[in-house]
Scaffold this active site. Sequence first.
Site, short mmCIF file in Angstrom:
data_model
loop_
_atom_site.label_atom_id
_atom_site.label_comp_id
_atom_site.label_asym_id
_atom_site.label_seq_id
_atom_site.Cartn_x
_atom_site.Cartn_y
_atom_site.Cartn_z
N GLU A 36 0.85 -1.15 -0.11
CA GLU A 36 -0.09 -0.19 0.10
C GLU A 36 1.01 1.15 -0.03
OE1 GLU A 36 -4.12 -1.46 2.13
OE2 GLU A 36 -2.50 -0.93 3.31
N1 IFG Z 1 -4.38 -3.96 4.68
C1 IFG Z 1 -3.18 -3.54 5.20
C2 IFG Z 1 -3.09 -3.90 6.46
C3 IFG Z 1 -3.98 -3.71 7.48
C4 IFG Z 1 -5.29 -4.58 6.91
C5 IFG Z 1 -6.48 -4.74 7.45
C6 IFG Z 1 -1.83 -5.44 4.24
C7 IFG Z 1 -0.86 -6.29 3.68
C8 IFG Z 1 -5.55 -4.20 5.33
N2 IFG Z 1 -1.93 -4.13 4.34
O1 IFG Z 1 -2.93 -6.42 4.49
O2 IFG Z 1 -2.06 -2.79 7.01
O3 IFG Z 1 -4.91 -2.36 7.49
O4 IFG Z 1 -7.47 -5.77 7.24
#
Ligand code: IFG
Length: 524
Positions: free
Chosen positions: A329
């Site tokens: 992200e």
């Molecule tokens: N995606 C984000 C996490 C977390 C997650 C919550 C990943 C690799 C959503 N990154 O999963 O930091 O916020 O479900």
Amino acid sequence: MNFSQVLLLTIALVSCKTPTPKDLLKENLIPKPTKLVATGSSFDWTARTKIYLSAEQEGVKAIADYLADFVAPATGFQTEVRTTNKPVSKRGIALFLNKDSTAWGDEGYHLNITEKRVVLEAYQLAGLFRGIQTIRQLLPARIESKELQNGPWELASGTIEDTPNYEYRGAMLDVARHFFDVSDVKRYIDLLAAYKMNILHLHLADDQGWRIEIKSWPNLTKYGGSTQVGGGKGGFFTQAQYIDIVKYAQECFITVIPEIDMPGHTNAALASYAELNANGKSPSLYTGTRVGFSTLATDKEITYKFIDDVIRELAAITPGEYIHIGGDESHATKKKDYIKFINRVQKIVHAHGKKMIGWADISAAKLKENTLAQFWHLKSKTALDAVKQNVKIIMSPAPRAYMDMQYDSICPLGLHWAGYIELDKAYDWSLETFVDGISKENIVGIEAPLWTETVETIDDIEYLVFPRLLGYAELGWSSQADKSWDEYKVRLGMQKTRFEYMGINYYSSPLVPWEEEVVMQKVE
Ligand code: IFG
């Protein structure tokens, strides 16, 4: 006592109890063993039972002591551990390493139970430790109690030959969104060990908190560790506490993989050191739950000095071969800058003698073949791009393996951006068929992440992790040949009494036929 009473007492004492017939096939072992043959009788573990091991086998004593200590509170037995040069010939329990059994691999074991003895053998110490977890599940559930319980303590007789399907069977704990102290992490380790998991991935830094002491950058924890989601006091592990966690995990043959997420998910570091920001100004600490808004300044040399210091200090206290650098992200980082950044960080990780893991977003960069990519997205492109670079995949597909997903729409904890994950959805898939183009040889194993935006206590952790974790343990350990949710849910339902004695705050899903364990009263 008169003569006849003495005589009766003597007869009673010396007459060995006829072993209770038990059917090993009817035991509810999770993860399911590779091969099991029942012989219809049982071994009775009594106060006189001893554990034998070979004198010269290094490390076996610690595992024998672990087993003796484990059964002591519920049985009241002070099980003697004795070294001998013929462990297998004795009546009792024998643990030993069989150096010729290379085919069993690092974690495989053989367990042979007869009326006279329990023989557990393995190629490596980890295999003995995994076999101990099976012995644990063959004893009545009340063996997990910390209070004295009635016997008998019988194990169904037969043979079990067991080796894991995948070498990487992990769970992640996000201690950045909400901080969890050493005792909570050790409890998590205990619970992973009971189901033969062998990796603990600790998510140690994110926008909301930096949780591991870095001596050369003290403000990361002093300031960056001072809060958490919701504005609570946060916290962090000193390096001594981290080392204590690593050692505790090692005693359970669990490897700790530390993650420092970068270049995104770095607000805590950016708030702690202005020079890490592109504009030289520090943002304030962040206690919300948005993602994708932060980035290290990927074009400043100080950033790579920072990363080099962090990786150096972390590598020095991490015996495992991997360091996880996140990479997910990074929406605030330009793609070309991100690619250059990941390529450079990969070199830094190798310079400190470790191999790199990243969320599969890193497949945009040029990956070394010994890097691992962790598949998490709803779409499989990033993972497929990693496979194209001959990089192995850790399977953590969010719609199946994210333990922070709610079970259903009324679940009081968790999120549901990847969908609701009831126990059947968590179990009823297989790693090697989940994505076209990712097959068994591309997969190193499974990992179930627990993100903690909505999770604040160990009870919250247990509620989301149990019993889904048992399904992931089975997906990683057991063969997928004749696997079925309808068969598994019965075995899972029989864990109810065991969960209660283990004090686990588990989700009692309506999909599972939960059963109390019937206590066989001893017929005197
Ligand atoms: N995606 C984000 C996490 C977390 C997650 C919550 C990943 C690799 C959503 N990154 O999963 O930091 O916020 O479900």
